[in-house]
Write an enzyme that holds these catalytic residues in place. Sequence first.
Site, mmCIF file in Angstrom:
data_model
loop_
_atom_site.group_PDB
_atom_site.id
_atom_site.type_symbol
_atom_site.label_atom_id
_atom_site.label_comp_id
_atom_site.label_asym_id
_atom_site.label_seq_id
_atom_site.Cartn_x
_atom_site.Cartn_y
_atom_site.Cartn_z
ATOM 1 N N HIS A 1 -115.712 -105.506 -46.055
ATOM 2 C CA HIS A 1 -114.481 -104.980 -45.976
ATOM 3 C C HIS A 1 -113.708 -105.928 -45.422
ATOM 4 C CE1 HIS A 1 -116.899 -101.067 -44.880
ATOM 5 N NE2 HIS A 1 -116.462 -100.983 -45.996
ATOM 6 N N THR A 2 -112.196 -105.595 -45.025
ATOM 7 C CA THR A 2 -111.223 -106.605 -44.839
ATOM 8 C C THR A 2 -111.644 -107.194 -43.436
ATOM 9 O OG1 THR A 2 -109.749 -104.871 -45.644
ATOM 10 C CG2 THR A 2 -108.694 -106.984 -44.631
ATOM 11 N N GLN A 3 -111.500 -108.379 -43.601
ATOM 12 C CA GLN A 3 -112.100 -109.231 -42.425
ATOM 13 C C GLN A 3 -110.691 -109.934 -41.979
ATOM 14 O OE1 GLN A 3 -115.576 -111.353 -42.438
ATOM 15 N NE2 GLN A 3 -116.770 -109.644 -43.183
ATOM 16 N N SER A 4 -109.677 -110.233 -42.577
ATOM 17 C CA SER A 4 -108.434 -110.828 -42.238
ATOM 18 C C SER A 4 -107.323 -110.186 -42.992
ATOM 19 C CB SER A 4 -108.389 -112.317 -42.351
ATOM 20 O OG SER A 4 -108.691 -112.721 -43.571
#
Lengths: 266, 246
Positions: free
Chosen positions: A32-35
Amino acid sequence: MDHRPQAWGRPRDDVYGAYDASYMQTNQPNQHTQSPIVTGTSVLGMKFKDGVVIAADNLASYGSLARFTDVKRLRTFAESSVVGFGGDVSDMQYLDRHLTELAIDEAYTSTTTTPNAQPTLNARNLHKYLSKLLYHRRSKFDPLWNSLLVAGLDEAGAPFLAAADLLGTTFTSPSLATGFGSMLAQPIMRGLVPDEASVAQVTREQAINCVRECMKVLFYRDARSLDSYSLAVVTKDGVELSENEKLENQSWAFADRIKGYGTQTV
Amino acid sequence: MFRNNYDNDSVTFSPQGRIFQVEYAAEAVKQGSVVVGIRNAEELSSYQKKLFAVDEHVGLAIAGLTSDARVLSNFMKQQCLSERLTYDRAMPLETLVSLIGDKAQLNTQHYGKRPYGVGLLVAGVDDSGPHLFEFQPSGLTQEMLACAIGARSQMARTYLEKNLDKFADCGRDELIRHGLRALKETLVQDRELTVENTSVGVVGPKEPGKRPLEAFKVHDGAETKDWINSIADDTETSGDGMQVDE
């Protein structure tokens, strides 16, 4: 003729060779989006006696690169509220489409039998919904990487301004700012509206001027900001959104007195 | 054993194009005891033994199978709570009623399911003002100015139709009295409205057009005494020009 149904409609192995199944799987786990990647910076909002002013610049940065200079980060909802987006731009676009869908659904489900009804979602309803959506996504460990300001009027017609962020945290105040603005612009705005009681004394012009001044301060000191910005005013008469504002009367005289500001010449 | 070959389930049409199971469900409503509901611009009221509060701003009255009514009422309570949780607002009445309408309609087109054996009057106030909806087991829902369902409810409807023009200008208590008079019409000979057999549910804005609610409340027992007494010696039974001898 191949009589096995599972082979029908597929490229024939004897013509194309066996399918390379390794394309179908990755060796890493699904991430998933981590940044955030492409980002918008601060959003500012301030209440005044008849409504709310909200502003955000038109820049989408790719890291420190000023990549897109015409990205509009304010959107209206149901002609009566404005949402300002900070943070990831692709998640902003996702929310934008999602809100369009919500507005269409809402327009269909209400006012079919009662002609003068107004049960569209007001700013308070919209803010509650967005904060629940953001919290839901962070609970799936797949957050929408945004911080939002919602500006509009509540069910009683009073000015409404509230924030929600990627964790689902909510906050409300007579003036609000996200991102860098919470450090640079918030103290300036608090000078004009320190508490709820003082909102009634603030005129539309005072609020707009204060927000414009804050946008200028942010352009001076926030390296991810831009001098073209969007500004919206929400009152009971609706939303006035202007998406091509320019910072005026800039003065960079202070800059050369500060060591470390801008390009070093020494 | 069966009345005919086409009433075994709710998915078989008779050659005449009727669905008997749905019609039987409508009969169940007629066998339930009577309920009356009236609304005007500022007040709204309805009555019966079984009045439920669904949420602060919605209440309902039932005629038919109580257990089916509880299924629907619990569903409506949940929907109202979820609306408050996700949007922080009172569920709009029209949305709420169309939800149970769809839910009931679904039961009429699945093999092995049966229609709900209950009719409802749903009363409430939302942002667009006070509303009264009628719900039938077929899934049909419609907004009404005044309505009565249940046993001998035709008499009440006749009263309501005759007096329809008056409701808009009524105050709260006057509207309640109209409702009680309509209810009185449905009584069989020698029966009377008493504090034991009558309850009144009221929901409305505190002032016309204002937001703060008089939340849905069921008044029964002693609370209804004054209203019942005020119509007890009422000789004007079915509206204009129906004076009866002393």
